[in-house]
Design a protein around this motif. Structure first.
Motif, mmCIF file in Angstrom:
data_model
loop_
_atom_site.group_PDB
_atom_site.id
_atom_site.type_symbol
_atom_site.label_atom_id
_atom_site.label_comp_id
_atom_site.label_asym_id
_atom_site.label_seq_id
_atom_site.Cartn_x
_atom_site.Cartn_y
_atom_site.Cartn_z
ATOM 1 N N ILE A 1 -14.469 0.870 -4.096
ATOM 2 C CA ILE A 1 -13.149 0.586 -3.534
ATOM 3 C C ILE A 1 -12.025 1.253 -4.322
ATOM 4 O O ILE A 1 -11.133 1.893 -3.759
ATOM 5 C CB ILE A 1 -12.919 -0.942 -3.465
ATOM 6 N N GLU A 2 -12.060 1.117 -5.640
ATOM 7 C CA GLU A 2 -10.934 1.612 -6.435
ATOM 8 C C GLU A 2 -10.900 3.130 -6.532
ATOM 9 O O GLU A 2 -9.827 3.725 -6.639
ATOM 10 C CB GLU A 2 -10.947 0.964 -7.818
ATOM 11 N N SER A 3 -12.058 3.772 -6.487
ATOM 12 C CA SER A 3 -12.069 5.236 -6.447
ATOM 13 C C SER A 3 -11.448 5.733 -5.140
ATOM 14 O O SER A 3 -10.673 6.699 -5.124
ATOM 15 C CB SER A 3 -13.500 5.764 -6.584
ATOM 16 N N TYR A 4 -11.787 5.051 -4.055
ATOM 17 C CA TYR A 4 -11.210 5.393 -2.754
ATOM 18 C C TYR A 4 -9.690 5.181 -2.761
ATOM 19 O O TYR A 4 -8.933 6.038 -2.270
ATOM 20 C CB TYR A 4 -11.851 4.534 -1.672
ATOM 21 N N ILE A 5 -9.257 4.062 -3.338
ATOM 22 C CA ILE A 5 -7.823 3.764 -3.418
ATOM 23 C C ILE A 5 -7.092 4.859 -4.197
ATOM 24 O O ILE A 5 -6.042 5.358 -3.775
ATOM 25 C CB ILE A 5 -7.580 2.393 -4.066
ATOM 26 N N ALA A 6 -7.657 5.231 -5.354
ATOM 27 C CA ALA A 6 -7.018 6.260 -6.181
ATOM 28 C C ALA A 6 -6.881 7.575 -5.411
ATOM 29 O O ALA A 6 -5.844 8.242 -5.469
ATOM 30 C CB ALA A 6 -7.825 6.472 -7.459
ATOM 31 N N LYS A 7 -7.918 7.934 -4.690
ATOM 32 C CA LYS A 7 -7.895 9.176 -3.917
ATOM 33 C C LYS A 7 -6.841 9.131 -2.822
ATOM 34 O O LYS A 7 -6.080 10.084 -2.629
ATOM 35 C CB LYS A 7 -9.277 9.423 -3.309
ATOM 36 N N ARG A 8 -6.779 8.005 -2.113
ATOM 37 C CA ARG A 8 -5.838 7.893 -1.000
ATOM 38 C C ARG A 8 -4.383 7.783 -1.473
ATOM 39 O O ARG A 8 -3.480 8.329 -0.842
ATOM 40 C CB ARG A 8 -6.199 6.681 -0.141
ATOM 41 N N LEU A 9 -4.162 7.087 -2.584
ATOM 42 C CA LEU A 9 -2.794 6.926 -3.073
ATOM 43 C C LEU A 9 -2.190 8.254 -3.511
ATOM 44 O O LEU A 9 -0.966 8.410 -3.521
ATOM 45 C CB LEU A 9 -2.759 5.935 -4.236
ATOM 46 N N SER B 1 8.157 2.552 -11.308
ATOM 47 C CA SER B 1 8.712 1.834 -12.451
ATOM 48 C C SER B 1 7.775 0.731 -12.925
ATOM 49 O O SER B 1 7.611 0.514 -14.134
ATOM 50 C CB SER B 1 10.081 1.244 -12.080
ATOM 51 N N TRP B 2 7.136 0.036 -11.969
ATOM 52 C CA TRP B 2 6.205 -1.052 -12.348
ATOM 53 C C TRP B 2 5.069 -0.492 -13.193
ATOM 54 O O TRP B 2 4.714 -1.068 -14.227
ATOM 55 C CB TRP B 2 5.647 -1.719 -11.094
ATOM 56 N N PHE B 3 4.476 0.617 -12.764
ATOM 57 C CA PHE B 3 3.350 1.178 -13.504
ATOM 58 C C PHE B 3 3.787 1.730 -14.863
ATOM 59 O O PHE B 3 3.043 1.614 -15.850
ATOM 60 C CB PHE B 3 2.646 2.258 -12.684
ATOM 61 N N LYS C 1 -2.700 -4.030 -8.897
ATOM 62 C CA LYS C 1 -1.466 -3.462 -8.353
ATOM 63 C C LYS C 1 -1.751 -2.199 -7.542
ATOM 64 O O LYS C 1 -1.098 -1.943 -6.523
ATOM 65 C CB LYS C 1 -0.479 -3.151 -9.484
ATOM 66 N N LEU C 2 -2.724 -1.399 -7.980
ATOM 67 C CA LEU C 2 -3.101 -0.220 -7.187
ATOM 68 C C LEU C 2 -3.535 -0.641 -5.785
ATOM 69 O O LEU C 2 -3.176 -0.001 -4.796
ATOM 70 C CB LEU C 2 -4.230 0.549 -7.881
ATOM 71 N N ALA C 3 -4.300 -1.732 -5.714
ATOM 72 C CA ALA C 3 -4.725 -2.236 -4.402
ATOM 73 C C ALA C 3 -3.535 -2.734 -3.604
ATOM 74 O O ALA C 3 -3.466 -2.546 -2.382
ATOM 75 C CB ALA C 3 -5.750 -3.356 -4.583
ATOM 76 N N ASP C 4 -2.573 -3.360 -4.277
ATOM 77 C CA ASP C 4 -1.368 -3.843 -3.587
ATOM 78 C C ASP C 4 -0.561 -2.671 -3.028
ATOM 79 O O ASP C 4 -0.068 -2.730 -1.894
ATOM 80 C CB ASP C 4 -0.490 -4.658 -4.548
ATOM 81 N N VAL C 5 -0.408 -1.624 -3.817
ATOM 82 C CA VAL C 5 0.363 -0.461 -3.368
ATOM 83 C C VAL C 5 -0.333 0.228 -2.196
ATOM 84 O O VAL C 5 0.320 0.702 -1.269
ATOM 85 C CB VAL C 5 0.573 0.529 -4.536
ATOM 86 N N TYR C 6 -1.646 0.267 -2.232
ATOM 87 C CA TYR C 6 -2.394 0.866 -1.119
ATOM 88 C C TYR C 6 -2.135 0.113 0.179
ATOM 89 O O TYR C 6 -2.163 0.676 1.268
ATOM 90 C CB TYR C 6 -3.890 0.893 -1.436
ATOM 91 N N ILE D 1 -2.882 10.570 -9.836
ATOM 92 C CA ILE D 1 -2.414 10.070 -8.539
ATOM 93 C C ILE D 1 -1.024 10.610 -8.239
ATOM 94 O O ILE D 1 -0.761 11.116 -7.142
ATOM 95 C CB ILE D 1 -2.410 8.527 -8.522
ATOM 96 N N ARG D 2 -0.127 10.533 -9.221
ATOM 97 C CA ARG D 2 1.248 10.973 -9.006
ATOM 98 C C ARG D 2 1.341 12.491 -8.802
ATOM 99 O O ARG D 2 2.267 12.971 -8.165
ATOM 100 C CB ARG D 2 2.108 10.555 -10.205
#
Length: 211
Positions: free
Chosen positions: A86-94, A105-107, A136-141, A186-187
Motif C-alpha cells: 500500500i505505502e509503496s503505491y501511495i508514494a508512487k502516486r503522490l 509544511s506539515w511534513f 499522513k502520507l495515506a491521508d494526503v493520498y 515524492i516532491r
C-alpha cells in the motif's frame, strides 16, 4: 476546552504504558494493581480496560483476566507486507500530484521533529513522528479506505516501530534519512524511485524483527 474525564485519563495512561512498553506483552492487568498504579477508583479503570480490550491492546483470557497482547511474528509479517504494497503505491502516486502548502509544511515540521529526536535519542517521540509520517502520507493520498485502515493499525504500527528502534540502535538515524529521501523523491515527481525507497525502508524494518 473540555475537561478529561477520569475514565478517559485512565485509558490514556494505560494505552501510553502499553505502547511504550512499560506494560509488556503478557502482563496481567488487574483492577487492584491498576487502582494503586493510577491512584483511581475501579470504575474508570474498568471502563478503560474494556476499551483496551475492544481495541486489541489487551484481551480477556479464561480464568486469568485481562492480559496485554503480544504482536506475533505472523502479524508482523502480514502488517509489513500490507504496508509495503500500500505505502509503496501511495508514494508512487503522490509523486504525480500537486501538493498544498499546508501539507508540505506539515511534513517539513514532522521531519524537523524526527531530526530533533535523533539528537537526544528519544525513541518514543521519534516513533510518534515516524508513525505520523506514514499515516499522513495515506491521508494526503485521500483514499478513505486506505486512510481508515492505516488509522486502525496506528497503535500496532507504533508498537512495531518502537520495537525496531530498540532492537537496532542505529535505526533511528537511518529511518529519518529514509523518510527524508522518500519525501524528497515524492516532491521531485520521481514516483518509481519513491516507491522503491519506501519498499526498501519497510523491508528493512521487517528483517530486523524477524532476526
Amino acid at each position: 476546552m473540555t475537561a478529561v474525564t477520569l475514565k478517559e485519563k485512565a485509558y490514556i495512561e494505560l494505552r501510553k504504558s502499553i505502547l511504550n512498553g512499560e506494560l509488556k506483552p503478557g502482563d496481567f492487568l488487574t483492577e487492584r494493581m491498576l487502582v494503586e498504579l493510577l491512584g483511581m477508583s475501579r470504575t474508570p479503570i474498568r471502563s478503560a480496560l474494556e476499551r483496551l480490550d475492544v481495541e486489541g491492546l489487551a484481551k480477556y483470557t479464561p480464568n486469568k483476566g485481562l492480559i496485554v497482547t503480544e504482536i506475533s511474528l505472523t502479524q508482523v509479517v502480514d502488517i509489513f507486507d500490507f504496508r509495503i504494497a500500500i505505502e509503496s503505491y501511495i508514494a508512487k502516486r503522490l509523486a504525480t500530484r500537486a501538493w498544498s502548502v499546508d501539507d508540505v509544511s506539515w511534513f517539513e515540521d514532522n521531519l524537523r521533529v524526527q531530526r530533533e529526536c535523533i539528537e537526544v535519542n528519544d525513541h518514543a517521540r521519534f516513533t510518534e513522528a515516524d508513525t505520523a509520517f506514514h499515516t499522513k502520507l495515506a491521508d494526503v493520498y485521500d483514499n478513505s479506505e486506505i486512510a481508515r485502515t492505516m488509522e486502525r493499525l496506528q497503535d500496532m504500527l507504533y508498537r512495531i516501530a518502537l520495537r525496531v528502534l530498540r532492537k537496532d540502535v542505529n535505526r533511528i538515524r537511518s529511518s529519518y534519512e529514509d523518510h527524508l529521501r522518500i519525501f524528497e523523491l515524492i516532491r521531485e515527481g520521481r514516483g518509481p524511485e519513491a516507491a522503491s525507497q519506501m519498499e526498501e525502508h519497510l523491508e528493512y524494518g521487517k528483517r530486523i524483527l524477524l532476526t
